[in-house]
Design an enzyme around this catalytic site. Structure first.
Site, PDB file in Angstrom:
ATOM      1  CE  LYS A  28     -49.208 -96.896  76.426  1.00  0.00           C
ATOM      2  NZ  LYS A  28     -48.246 -96.014  75.730  1.00  0.00           N
ATOM      3  CB  SER A 103     -50.408 -92.879  74.737  1.00  0.00           C
ATOM      4  OG  SER A 103     -49.275 -93.707  74.626  1.00  0.00           O
ATOM      5  CB  SER A 127     -46.398 -92.537  75.161  1.00  0.00           C
ATOM      6  OG  SER A 127     -47.274 -91.932  74.262  1.00  0.00           O
TER       7      SER A 127
HETATM    8  N1  GLN Z   1     -48.230 -88.061  71.531  1.00  0.00           N
HETATM    9  C1  GLN Z   1     -47.474 -88.808  70.582  1.00  0.00           C
HETATM   10  C2  GLN Z   1     -48.388 -89.423  69.551  1.00  0.00           C
HETATM   11  O1  GLN Z   1     -49.541 -89.286  69.691  1.00  0.00           O
HETATM   12  C3  GLN Z   1     -46.647 -89.853  71.253  1.00  0.00           C
HETATM   13  C4  GLN Z   1     -47.427 -91.040  71.627  1.00  0.00           C
HETATM   14  C5  GLN Z   1     -46.564 -92.183  72.106  1.00  0.00           C
HETATM   15  O2  GLN Z   1     -45.412 -92.005  72.462  1.00  0.00           O
HETATM   16  N2  GLN Z   1     -47.143 -93.377  72.036  1.00  0.00           N
HETATM   17  O3  GLN Z   1     -47.971 -90.049  68.642  1.00  0.00           O
END
Ligand code: GLN
Length: 422
Positions: A28, A103, A127
């Site tokens: 990532k 994400s 994410s």
């Molecule tokens: N969808 C969640 C957020 O936007 C989790 C994102 C993540 O785990 N980085 O914060």
């Protein structure tokens, strides 16, 4: 439209021998790679090339892995669809026309499409698990403190962990074996789990396993997702597991508490990006306040700006007690509810996501719908616990994930349970 999982292709080969000597790994783009751009999916970091490797990257290279690329992601990890990336969205290879989740959507798409054998994501509120569920692969969010965050660009540091994504539970567990362990460069890592052997735990033995099912995490979920979830429970029962319902009343407040804490931490963590050394600074024009303001407005996308503003508000004098302190109290309650439920169960099960993957573009103008989709994953980060998402089946041809949550440092248990299905 960018359909690719990768922002940057690379070929960084590790040791010639080691447990991952034959494996290609996608990383990532918020995990630092020495000499290779690490953009966090943001124009703000478009030109940033880290001078050091994250600890997990060092572990990958020591284990012989070849890193094949840096993957697309929601900007700074803020999103559930990988559409907030400054580099455009990634399409879900398992569900064309749909988002890959987020994400860490690029990481899950790379694995689902065979562009990499394995991938690393980061999970602040789902994410790793969300994109794993949406792309029909496996993802693990480790216990807070099991995996080093040194070299991970922080979004909300009290919530996040780096975690593996792979086609099978055993492969995800092999990757966890490689990246887990204490790190002198990350004071939040812990010794617990040091003797664990995750891949060896993937033996599929669920005989006698007690599964608690938090009823709150099924309320309001998509009908087809719920049906697929119960089919997976039937399958585990057929293999010797037992299930019982359990109630965690605090979960009603979990998403709200998560977003207040995550946005507050983000407003602080992202204060360091001023556009001076890289990004869209545009040069100093005689007034530093204006220079920073312009660089930050031009460099950050709308979702990131929204969260910085809301987080700053929640932390400001006069509102701190009303929002931030309340969210911390809710976090403590969520933790306590999980601990109590796990006194009577080995794992807790729910759908990973209450809905099937959105169509591309569907949720972009509707942040509330996107935030509510995190109802089942965010509580686990509030409670610092480990969880795995494994493919449970499909609804209308769209992948559905099953989430199994374990006690702190109980990764062997969730790996064992998950491996009965994938
Ligand atoms: N969808 C969640 C957020 O936007 C989790 C994102 C993540 O785990 N980085 O914060």
């Amino acid at each position: 439209m960018a359909r690719d999982a990768f922002i940057t292709e690379a070929e960084i080969a590790g040791n010639e021998s080691g447990p991952l000597a034959d494996a290609t790994v996608a990383v990532k783009d918020n995990i630092s790679t020495q000499g290779v751009p690490t953009t966090c999916g943001s124009a703000m970091l478009e030109e940033y090339v880290p001078p050091y490797d994250a600890t997990v990257v060092e572990h990958l290279l020591d284990a012989g892995a070849t890193i094949v690329g840096k993957t697309n992601m929601d900007e700074f990890g803020m999103g559930t669809t990988t559409e907030t990336s400054a580099f455009g969205p990634t399409e879900n290879p398992a569900a064309p026309g749909h988002v890959p989740g987020g994400s860490s959507g690029g990481s899950a798409a790379a694995v689902a499409d065979g562009e990499a054998d394995l991938a690393l994501g980061s999970d602040t509120g789902g994410s790793v698990r969300c994109p794993a569920a949406f792309c029909g692969v496996v993802g693990i969010k480790p216990t807070y403190g099991l995996v080093s965050r040194y070299g991970l660009v922080s979004y909300a540091n009290s919530l996040e962990q780096i975690g593996p994504i792979a086609p099978t539970v055993e492969e995800a567990a092999e990757l966890l074996d490689v990246i887990a362990g204490p790190d002198p460069n990350d004071a939040t890592t812990r010794d617990e789990g040091a003797d664990s052997e995750y891949a060896a735990a993937a033996d599929g033995d669920v005989d006698g396993l007690e599964i608690g099912i938090p009823t709150e995490l099924l309320d309001g979920a998509h009908e087809g997702v719920v049906e697929t979830f119960w089919d997976a429970m039937d399958e585990l029962e057929a293999q010797g597991a037992s299930t019982h319902d359990v109630s965690l009343p605090s979960l009603e407040h979990a998403v709200e508490a998560y977003y207040v804490i995550a946005m507050s931490e983000a407003s602080s963590n992202l204060a360091r990006f001023d556009g001076v050394r890289y990004g869209q600074g545009g040069g100093f024009d005689g007034n530093w306040n204006e220079t920073f303001a312009r660089a930050r407005r031009d460099g950050f996308g709308d979702e990131v700006v929204r969260r910085i503003l809301l987080g700053t508000y929640a932390l400001s004098a006069g509102y701190h007690e009303k929002y931030y302190d309340q969210a911390q109290a809710a976090r403590a309650w969520v933790k306590q509810d999980f601990d109590e439920a796990l006194d009577d169960a080995d794992v807790l099960a729910s759908p990973t996501m209450p809905i099937p993957p959105f169509e591309l573009g569907e949720s972009l103008d509707d942040p509330m719908t996107m935030y509510l989709a995190d109802a089942n994953t965010t509580p686990v980060n509030l409670a610092d616990l480990p969880a795995i998402s494994v493919p449970a089946g499909e609804t209308d041809g769209l992948p559905v994930g099953l989430q199994l949550v374990g006690p702190a440092f109980g990764e062997e248990t969730i790996v064992r349970a998950g491996s009965a299905l994938a």
